[in-house]
Design a protein around this motif. Structure first.
Motif, mmCIF file in Angstrom:
data_model
loop_
_atom_site.group_PDB
_atom_site.id
_atom_site.type_symbol
_atom_site.label_atom_id
_atom_site.label_comp_id
_atom_site.label_asym_id
_atom_site.label_seq_id
_atom_site.Cartn_x
_atom_site.Cartn_y
_atom_site.Cartn_z
ATOM 1 N N TYR A 14 -87.942 -22.661 -73.197
ATOM 2 C CA TYR A 14 -87.259 -22.939 -74.460
ATOM 3 C C TYR A 14 -85.766 -22.765 -74.228
ATOM 4 N N ASP A 15 -84.893 -23.885 -74.660
ATOM 5 C CA ASP A 15 -83.576 -23.547 -74.606
ATOM 6 C C ASP A 15 -83.074 -22.627 -75.883
ATOM 7 N N LEU A 16 -82.569 -21.200 -75.766
ATOM 8 C CA LEU A 16 -82.224 -20.609 -77.045
ATOM 9 C C LEU A 16 -80.937 -21.256 -77.321
ATOM 10 N N GLY A 17 -80.067 -22.005 -76.631
ATOM 11 C CA GLY A 17 -78.876 -22.422 -77.389
ATOM 12 C C GLY A 17 -79.456 -23.404 -78.508
ATOM 13 N N ILE A 18 -80.495 -23.667 -78.773
ATOM 14 C CA ILE A 18 -80.964 -24.432 -79.771
ATOM 15 C C ILE A 18 -81.026 -23.667 -81.058
ATOM 16 N N ILE A 19 -81.679 -22.476 -80.814
ATOM 17 C CA ILE A 19 -81.520 -21.421 -81.951
ATOM 18 C C ILE A 19 -80.062 -21.050 -82.262
ATOM 19 N N ARG A 20 -79.302 -20.477 -81.255
ATOM 20 C CA ARG A 20 -78.012 -20.253 -81.598
ATOM 21 C C ARG A 20 -77.021 -21.195 -82.231
ATOM 22 N N LYS A 21 -77.321 -22.493 -81.961
ATOM 23 C CA LYS A 21 -76.490 -23.644 -82.661
ATOM 24 C C LYS A 21 -76.953 -23.512 -84.292
ATOM 25 N N ARG A 22 -78.272 -23.521 -84.485
ATOM 26 C CA ARG A 22 -78.994 -23.539 -85.625
ATOM 27 C C ARG A 22 -78.434 -22.494 -86.535
ATOM 28 N N VAL A 23 -78.220 -20.947 -85.856
ATOM 29 C CA VAL A 23 -77.753 -20.065 -86.462
ATOM 30 C C VAL A 23 -76.309 -20.159 -86.888
ATOM 31 N N ALA A 24 -75.555 -20.744 -85.754
ATOM 32 C CA ALA A 24 -74.041 -20.943 -86.112
ATOM 33 C C ALA A 24 -73.881 -21.967 -87.255
ATOM 34 N N ASP A 25 -74.763 -23.138 -87.389
ATOM 35 C CA ASP A 25 -74.465 -24.062 -88.354
ATOM 36 C C ASP A 25 -75.012 -23.580 -89.832
ATOM 37 N N LYS A 26 -76.254 -22.937 -89.884
ATOM 38 C CA LYS A 26 -76.854 -22.473 -91.161
ATOM 39 C C LYS A 26 -76.626 -21.173 -91.479
ATOM 40 N N GLY A 27 -76.429 -19.916 -90.683
ATOM 41 C CA GLY A 27 -76.310 -18.783 -90.838
ATOM 42 C C GLY A 27 -75.687 -18.414 -92.137
ATOM 43 N N HIS A 28 -74.341 -18.878 -92.212
ATOM 44 C CA HIS A 28 -73.581 -18.681 -93.638
ATOM 45 C C HIS A 28 -74.335 -18.970 -94.954
ATOM 46 N N LEU A 29 -75.438 -19.649 -94.740
ATOM 47 C CA LEU A 29 -76.002 -20.222 -96.060
ATOM 48 C C LEU A 29 -76.411 -19.191 -97.022
ATOM 49 N N LEU A 30 -76.702 -17.937 -96.346
ATOM 50 C CA LEU A 30 -77.255 -16.803 -97.049
ATOM 51 C C LEU A 30 -76.223 -15.578 -97.479
#
Length: 208
Positions: A14-30
């Motif tokens: 699995y490309d963990l870059g997908i998770i890193r991008k997900r967190v970069a895009d959505k992490g601030h929401l909480l």
């Protein structure tokens, strides 16, 4: 305080870059979520720090049950379940908390001709160590010992002790600025983002 974690184990390739991008895009929401002490967006990478798997495994410390419920029954968890399938959520009752010696200390400072800009040191790694309490152990004494053994390392950001009384499982969780010390047991994680809107409202010491 309530501790919570779910683990999404991913394929070996699995490309963990997908998770890193997900967190970069959505992490601030909480970053301002009511009732949330902290959410550490954690990953394990296969072959790194002894991990046999790729895994996305956020860890939460909730200040209020209402905050926890609003997340679990709200759009954030629904979206995660839609993308990865609904994970099992582990839950522990908070027993104690330790804040780092200087939680918001600046890591470095840079000077310009007119001002000095400080850069805060973020938490970059985490550890989680779980143990089952034997029937011969007094759980209250085990919890007291775990709290008394809170790490005092200068790199500590936050440490927590919590218990699942349905399985009599004790968990020690810690966030670190920089690499976790070698003598700290447990699973090691990378921290991609840290939301801690009400961490300063969680009291240190034991929680009873």
């Amino acid at each position: 305080m309530h501790a919570m974690q779910y683990e999404i184990t991913l394929p070996a390739d699995y490309d963990l870059g997908i998770i890193r991008k997900r967190v970069a895009d959505k992490g601030h929401l909480l970053d301002a979520h009511p009732g949330l002490g902290l959410k550490a967006y954690l990953v394990r990478e296969r072959g790194r720090d002894g991990s046999p798997v790729n895994q996305y495994a956020p860890f939460y410390l909730w200040r209020t049950v209402e905050g926890m419920n609003s997340f679990l029954w709200g759009p954030g968890f629904r979206g995660l379940s839609a993308d990865f399938g609904r994970p099992s959520v582990r839950h522990w009752l908070g027993a104690g908390l330790a804040h780092g010696a200087v939680p918001d200390a600046p890591a470095t400072s840079t000077s310009t001709s007119t001002s000095t800009v400080t850069v805060a040191t973020p938490a970059t790694t985490a550890t989680r160590h779980t143990v089952r309490l034997p029937e011969s152990d007094d759980p209250a004494e085990a919890v007291e010992r775990a709290i008394a053994e809170f790490p005092t390392h200068p790199a500590l950001h936050t440490a927590a002790v919590a218990v699942d009384p349905s399985r009599w499982e004790l968990v020690r969780f810690a966030l670190w600025r920089g690499p976790a010390p070698d003598d700290v047991p447990g699973i090691r994680y990378q921290v991609l983002h840290l939301s801690c809107p009400e961490l300063d409202r969680l009291p240190g010491g034991r929680h009873w």
